[in-house]
Design a protein around this motif. Sequence first.
Motif, mmCIF file in Angstrom:
data_model
loop_
_atom_site.group_PDB
_atom_site.id
_atom_site.type_symbol
_atom_site.label_atom_id
_atom_site.label_comp_id
_atom_site.label_asym_id
_atom_site.label_seq_id
_atom_site.Cartn_x
_atom_site.Cartn_y
_atom_site.Cartn_z
ATOM 1 N N SER A 41 0.807 -1.130 -0.015
ATOM 2 C CA SER A 41 -0.174 -0.098 -0.008
ATOM 3 C C SER A 41 0.969 1.343 0.196
ATOM 4 O O SER A 41 1.651 1.388 0.776
ATOM 5 C CB SER A 41 -0.857 -0.024 1.379
ATOM 6 O OG SER A 41 -1.693 1.340 1.170
ATOM 7 N N LEU A 42 0.699 2.122 -1.022
ATOM 8 C CA LEU A 42 1.405 3.536 -1.071
ATOM 9 C C LEU A 42 0.251 4.359 -0.666
ATOM 10 O O LEU A 42 -0.076 5.187 -1.674
ATOM 11 C CB LEU A 42 1.965 3.483 -2.571
ATOM 12 C CG LEU A 42 3.381 3.060 -2.823
ATOM 13 C CD1 LEU A 42 3.480 3.262 -4.282
ATOM 14 C CD2 LEU A 42 4.423 3.867 -2.233
ATOM 15 N N GLY A 43 0.154 4.687 0.357
ATOM 16 C CA GLY A 43 -0.722 5.665 0.920
ATOM 17 C C GLY A 43 0.152 6.616 1.772
ATOM 18 O O GLY A 43 1.258 6.887 1.538
ATOM 19 N N THR A 44 -0.476 7.369 2.624
ATOM 20 C CA THR A 44 0.222 8.375 3.201
ATOM 21 C C THR A 44 1.437 7.896 4.059
ATOM 22 O O THR A 44 2.398 8.212 3.966
ATOM 23 C CB THR A 44 -0.702 9.291 4.553
ATOM 24 O OG1 THR A 44 -1.723 9.816 3.634
ATOM 25 C CG2 THR A 44 -0.108 10.256 5.314
ATOM 26 N N SER A 45 1.004 6.645 4.679
ATOM 27 C CA SER A 45 2.236 5.926 5.155
ATOM 28 C C SER A 45 1.971 4.600 3.981
ATOM 29 O O SER A 45 1.614 4.578 3.160
ATOM 30 C CB SER A 45 1.888 5.219 6.481
ATOM 31 O OG SER A 45 0.620 4.757 6.429
ATOM 32 N N GLY A 46 3.402 3.724 4.364
ATOM 33 C CA GLY A 46 3.352 2.562 3.420
ATOM 34 C C GLY A 46 3.324 1.341 4.265
ATOM 35 O O GLY A 46 3.700 1.200 5.443
ATOM 36 N N VAL A 47 2.709 0.191 3.587
ATOM 37 C CA VAL A 47 2.491 -0.966 4.380
ATOM 38 C C VAL A 47 2.962 -2.169 3.205
ATOM 39 O O VAL A 47 2.296 -2.040 2.023
ATOM 40 C CB VAL A 47 1.163 -1.279 4.764
ATOM 41 C CG1 VAL A 47 0.767 -2.635 5.263
ATOM 42 C CG2 VAL A 47 0.643 -0.070 5.889
ATOM 43 N N LEU A 48 3.699 -3.081 3.776
ATOM 44 C CA LEU A 48 3.719 -4.196 3.073
ATOM 45 C C LEU A 48 3.150 -5.246 3.822
ATOM 46 O O LEU A 48 3.664 -5.666 4.965
ATOM 47 C CB LEU A 48 5.441 -4.498 2.744
ATOM 48 C CG LEU A 48 5.694 -5.886 1.877
ATOM 49 C CD1 LEU A 48 5.215 -5.834 0.680
ATOM 50 C CD2 LEU A 48 7.152 -6.105 1.833
ATOM 51 N N PHE A 49 1.983 -5.851 3.483
ATOM 52 C CA PHE A 49 1.111 -6.790 4.310
ATOM 53 C C PHE A 49 1.309 -8.096 3.677
ATOM 54 O O PHE A 49 1.091 -8.267 2.649
ATOM 55 C CB PHE A 49 -0.113 -6.236 4.063
ATOM 56 C CG PHE A 49 -1.464 -6.711 4.754
ATOM 57 C CD1 PHE A 49 -1.755 -6.550 5.980
ATOM 58 C CD2 PHE A 49 -2.026 -8.096 4.515
ATOM 59 C CE1 PHE A 49 -2.892 -6.858 6.755
ATOM 60 C CE2 PHE A 49 -2.991 -8.588 5.072
ATOM 61 C CZ PHE A 49 -3.466 -7.940 6.277
ATOM 62 N N ALA A 50 1.349 -9.031 4.759
ATOM 63 C CA ALA A 50 0.953 -10.486 4.426
ATOM 64 C C ALA A 50 0.197 -11.270 5.227
ATOM 65 O O ALA A 50 0.348 -11.098 6.273
ATOM 66 C CB ALA A 50 2.546 -11.143 4.213
ATOM 67 N N ALA A 51 -0.726 -12.239 4.470
ATOM 68 C CA ALA A 51 -1.847 -12.890 5.673
ATOM 69 C C ALA A 51 -0.763 -14.043 5.902
ATOM 70 O O ALA A 51 -0.111 -14.540 5.187
ATOM 71 C CB ALA A 51 -2.959 -13.227 4.758
ATOM 72 N N ASN A 52 -1.318 -14.569 7.177
ATOM 73 C CA ASN A 52 -0.773 -15.725 7.795
ATOM 74 C C ASN A 52 -1.660 -16.646 8.220
ATOM 75 O O ASN A 52 -2.984 -16.023 9.128
ATOM 76 C CB ASN A 52 0.074 -15.294 9.068
ATOM 77 C CG ASN A 52 1.311 -14.373 8.516
ATOM 78 O OD1 ASN A 52 1.426 -13.515 9.086
ATOM 79 N ND2 ASN A 52 2.077 -14.710 7.482
ATOM 80 N N ASP A 53 -1.752 -17.891 8.068
ATOM 81 C CA ASP A 53 -2.854 -18.932 8.646
ATOM 82 C C ASP A 53 -2.381 -19.276 10.167
ATOM 83 O O ASP A 53 -3.040 -19.981 10.528
ATOM 84 C CB ASP A 53 -2.776 -19.916 7.810
ATOM 85 C CG ASP A 53 -1.720 -20.899 7.656
ATOM 86 O OD1 ASP A 53 -0.527 -20.442 8.276
ATOM 87 O OD2 ASP A 53 -1.573 -21.719 6.717
#
Length: 478
Positions: free
Chosen positions: A252-264
């Motif tokens: 996500s390139l928003g105001t802040s930045g997030v590299l997101f990964a779902a986990n089981d």
Amino acid sequence: MYLGLDLGTSGLKGLLIDDDQSIVGEASAPLTVSRPHGGWSEQTPADWIGAAEAVMDALAAKHDLSAVRGIGLSGHMHGATLLDAADDVLRPCILWNDTRSHAEAAEMDADPQWREITGNIVFPGFTAPKVEWVRRNEPKLYDKIAKVLLPKDYLRLWLTGEHVAEMSDAAGTSWLDTGKRDWSDALLKASGLTRDNMPRLVEGSEVSGILRGELARRWRLSDGVVVAGGGGDNAASAIGAGAVHDGQAFLSLGTSGVLFAANDGYRPDPATAVHTFCHALPGTWHQMGVILAATDTLNWLGRFTGQQPAELTNALGKLQAPRRTLFLPYLGGERTPHNDASVRGAFVALDHSTDTEAGTRAVLEGVAFAFRDCRDALAATGTKIDRALALGGGSRSDYWLACLATALDTPLDVPAAGDFGAAFGAARLGLMAATGAGAEAATQPPVARTIEPDTSLTAAFDEGHARYRAAYQALKEF
């Protein structure tokens, strides 16, 4: 129909979807941030209600809302919304990007129980150190605290009359036992609080309450409309983007930045400064590398140059190798992987040839290198990202996406036109709560195109990242 309300830092958005999850309406209202002192960031909760009323008025003026069956909520995380016994707000909400409680956070983090129970570093932006700051600096106000709510959950209180939080947002307070998905009595006690001061917990796809009758009548909704638990902004975005199964990811390139990964499963590794939180669906978790300034850096540069961000990026042409000039995007400190509230941004190695175009490239590269640090931190926990969906306002720049894909050596999928962000995810959670649907309702959007890494520039970006890391070490000592 189903309604998603997303409380963002700069505005509140409402989005309507039908039973086929097609978007049928949307509206938004702006919000402002108050910064009374350096490092402070606050909002008045009454402004959130005003924005929500404006959004609902706009939607009701154009759509028959009597078909709405469920409402989902999302919002910016970590905010400390403090209420007295009458549910009156005691002070402006201290926001996620407020760093005044850095000393309190460091003291908490030095006590091993916080990381052991929450699975995370106690960051200055999290809720618990903010409340500790209030205890030390505003003790009379602290003594009046009856409930601590997160921002979107204050909207829920207005909508339903219920004090309720859900797991993904609660995990960002530093009071949740993230593995057990329950408040930690030990950590609450350390803050001078008990469960009585906390909202009831539900899962994001569960019913948290029923829309109050007077509000339903005001906007001509039917009786019995359910309000879902919802999700913190990033977890809700993941529901919107279909990042719900192990390994599915978005950038996500928003105001802040997030590299997101779902986990089981629950895989904490606090030393990496990766956020390990509950997901908005039962029995799932997620990990995030978080940088505090992403598109914010481009907005900052635009104020210097007198140009809009789109003007700056549209002038760049084809992706080039990083040059000597570097930009470190730490305009308000950094989270992953540095956990450094005091570090600030810098241009490094400016020379006579550095013009607006070169400065823009350096800014985009600096953010890309910060994301690479996040990728490496996630990899250290055992989470490998093979590809990611590109979301947020910055993803409209193909140059920036090419820069990111090459720096991360990771293909980035650009979704087909549509809104797959937090408001859409919140609406999906409203659908789940109303119908009993599960993860199958959170499908991934169709991909319009994929931005592949430019392998001819891999070595140049590797070298640029190495210089970037060295520049951070030097800046840290400055």
